[in-house]
Enzyme design. Structure first.
Site, short mmCIF file in Angstrom:
data_model
loop_
_atom_site.label_atom_id
_atom_site.label_comp_id
_atom_site.label_asym_id
_atom_site.label_seq_id
_atom_site.Cartn_x
_atom_site.Cartn_y
_atom_site.Cartn_z
N ASP A 1 0.82 -1.23 0.00
CA ASP A 1 0.00 0.00 0.00
C ASP A 1 0.85 1.28 0.00
O ASP A 1 0.61 2.18 -0.79
CB ASP A 1 -1.01 0.00 1.16
CG ASP A 1 -0.39 -0.20 2.52
OD1 ASP A 1 0.80 -0.60 2.59
OD2 ASP A 1 -1.08 0.05 3.54
N GLY B 1 -7.94 -5.96 18.11
CA GLY B 1 -6.47 -6.01 18.14
C GLY B 1 -5.88 -7.27 17.55
O GLY B 1 -4.71 -7.58 17.79
N GLY C 1 -5.73 -7.85 14.26
CA GLY C 1 -5.31 -7.59 12.89
C GLY C 1 -6.45 -7.80 11.89
O GLY C 1 -6.21 -7.85 10.68
N SER D 1 -9.02 -5.75 11.82
CA SER D 1 -9.54 -4.40 11.65
C SER D 1 -10.86 -4.10 12.37
O SER D 1 -11.81 -3.63 11.76
CB SER D 1 -9.63 -4.02 10.18
OG SER D 1 -9.49 -2.62 10.11
N ASP E 1 -8.41 -0.81 4.96
CA ASP E 1 -9.40 -1.32 5.93
C ASP E 1 -10.74 -0.63 5.77
O ASP E 1 -11.80 -1.26 5.80
CB ASP E 1 -8.89 -1.13 7.36
CG ASP E 1 -7.56 -1.82 7.60
OD1 ASP E 1 -7.09 -2.51 6.68
OD2 ASP E 1 -7.01 -1.66 8.70
P1 ADP Z 1 -7.49 -4.00 14.97
O1 ADP Z 1 -8.05 -2.93 14.10
O2 ADP Z 1 -6.50 -4.86 14.26
O3 ADP Z 1 -8.52 -4.80 15.68
P2 ADP Z 1 -6.42 -1.71 16.32
O4 ADP Z 1 -5.40 -1.55 17.38
O5 ADP Z 1 -6.23 -0.98 15.04
O6 ADP Z 1 -6.62 -3.28 16.10
O7 ADP Z 1 -7.84 -1.24 16.88
C1 ADP Z 1 -8.33 -1.73 18.10
C2 ADP Z 1 -8.94 -0.59 18.88
O8 ADP Z 1 -10.16 -0.16 18.24
C3 ADP Z 1 -9.35 -1.00 20.27
O9 ADP Z 1 -8.28 -0.90 21.18
C4 ADP Z 1 -10.46 0.00 20.58
O10 ADP Z 1 -9.92 1.24 20.95
C5 ADP Z 1 -11.13 0.19 19.21
N1 ADP Z 1 -12.28 -0.72 19.07
C6 ADP Z 1 -12.45 -1.68 18.15
N2 ADP Z 1 -13.65 -2.30 18.29
C7 ADP Z 1 -14.26 -1.72 19.33
C8 ADP Z 1 -15.53 -1.89 19.99
N3 ADP Z 1 -16.42 -2.82 19.62
N4 ADP Z 1 -15.81 -1.07 21.04
C9 ADP Z 1 -14.94 -0.14 21.43
N5 ADP Z 1 -13.75 0.06 20.86
C10 ADP Z 1 -13.39 -0.70 19.84
MG MG Z 2 -6.92 -1.35 13.14
#
Ligand code: ADP
Ligand code: MG
Length: 405
Positions: free
Chosen positions: A45, A132, A134, A136, A183
């Protein structure tokens, strides 16, 4: 056994029930947006190359209602953020500032980037996208929020690209994560039984059909090792790519060819720069070839390209790990596996495996024997992107398909 992905309609009904329980009223708006997995096109990307993700059946649902105030009150029912599940803040754009809890910054960023004034509202968030891992969950949250605001205000985006870009800005500006565009694009544009070929140079997209997908499945295996490339390791790789492009006199490695690798050697570039460039140049071509293979219904070729992608990420880009290599090599032992690779930036996170339906349990068994850690499994088929859902609890969500965003 693989984790059962909760049925989309059950998640919707749960979210609606939870809203009624928390707020003592019925929700008038219900939407969802999916997580994603990238099938091929890794570290391409930021080199203006291609990526080929698909949307997952794991979704983030938001159910809510206007509350005739200037504030929103949101409850996230995710286990992962159980400490601070409630948040309340003004929806006025001048008042929006990043802060605590951190998860609310993704929501604030969407409100800040929404093209009209957002009234006060109450909402619950319920997600089946692992946080968290990966896959998204962050883009699923942003795109679900933005879709919720569209339905709440009646201000629907004319172009899907604009919606995805506004959600990306939300993550940049409010969560402080300098993410790419994949994403949000796939969470907005995902289509059942399709992958999305996204050109990161001009942001053009093409839906790629998977005709015979009913014979196959994608098995996503979470290594449960942290998926973050350290920022120094990431910067080293990105800078090597930029350096290689500069020496070649090209705007990006998208414009380079395999012949250019010899030029880099003649210019006495360090070996690791040549290796990084080789991964990117070959991966961009593999992604184009993979999309073409799907269009010809050639899943065998697609699987071979997935394998080559992993090997290149392991040997040339050097972003794999013992855990990811073990997951991939174990999966490849099974006859019905067409291809297996790490997905995401590397050093942890998930692998994705293309497997014949009848062989999926055998793959899980072999991985469980070979993998020393504790892996989590998800079985997926390409699902739809962000959409409106029915607020009628008695109704199956199939009835709301006509309402798709
Ligand atoms: P990924 O996108 O790979 O899951 P990221 O670190 O980019 O990991 O994003 C995770 C973050 O997104 C979480 O720590 C939180 O802050 C936010 N998040 C994701 N889903 C939720 C949810 N259902 N409720 C609240 N926060 C969320
Ligand atoms: Mg993410």
């Amino acid at each position: 056994m693989a984790a059962l992905i909760p049925d989309v309609n059950d998640v919707r009904v749960n979210a609606l029930f939870s809203f009624s329980k928390e707020f003592g009223q019925d929700a008038t708006v219900c939407v969802c947006a999916p997580g994603r997995v990238n099938l091929i096109g890794e570290h391409t990307d930021y080199n203006e190359g291609y990526v080929l993700p698909m949307a997952l059946p794991m979704i983030t649902v938001i159910a809510g209602k206007s509350n005739n105030t200037t504030k929103c009150k949101i409850i996230s029912l995710s286990d992962a953020i159980s400490l601070e599940r409630d948040v309340e803040f003004s929806t006025s754009k001048e008042d929006l500032k990043a802060g605590e809890p951190k998860w609310a910054n993704y929501v604030k960023g969407c409100i800040a980037n929404f093209p009209c004034t957002v009234p006060g509202f109450d909402a619950v968030i319920l997600s089946t996208v692992p946080v968290g891992a990966g896959l998204s969950s962050s883009a699923a949250l942003e795109v679900a929020t933005y879709t919720f605001l569209e339905k709440l205000t009646g201000r629907v985006s004319k172009k899907q690209e604009e919606k995805a870009l506004a959600c990306q800005r939300a993550e940049h500006e409010f969560a402080g994560v300098p993410c790419g565009i994949m994403d949000q694009f796939i969470s907005v544009m995902g289509q059942e039984d399709h992958a999305l070929l996204l050109d990161c140079r001009d942001l053009s997209t093409k839906q790629i059909p998977m005709y015979d997908i009913n014979e196959f499945l994608f098995l996503i295996t979470n290594s449960n090792t942290p998926h973050k490339l350290s920022s120094s390791a990431y910067c080293e790789r990105r800078d090597a790519c930029y350096e290689a492009a500069k020496v070649l006199g090209k705007k990006s490695l998208r414009e380079a060819t395999l012949d250019d690798l010899q030029v880099l050697e003649i210019q006495k570039m360090p070996e690791y720069v040549v290796k990084r460039a080789r991964h990117v140049i070959t991966e961009i071509q593999r992604t184009v070839d993979a999309a073409a293979a799907l269009e010809k219904d050639d899943f065998t070729k697609f699987g071979e390209l997935m394998n080559q992608s992993h090997d290149s990420l392991q040997k040339d880009y050097e972003v794999s790990s013992v855990e990811l290599d073990t997951l991939v090599s174990s999966a490849r032992e099974v006859k019905g596996v067409l291809g297996s690779r790490l997905t995401g930036a590397g050093f942890g996170g998930c692998t994705v495996t293309l497997v014949r339906k009848d062989a999926v349990n055998e793959v899980i068994d072999v991985i469980k024997k070979r993998y020393p850690g504790k892996a989590t499994f998800y079985i997926a088929k390409p699902a739809g992107g962000a959409r409106y859902m029915s607020t009628d609890i008695a109704k199956s969500d199939f009835d709301s398909d006509i309402e798709n965003a």
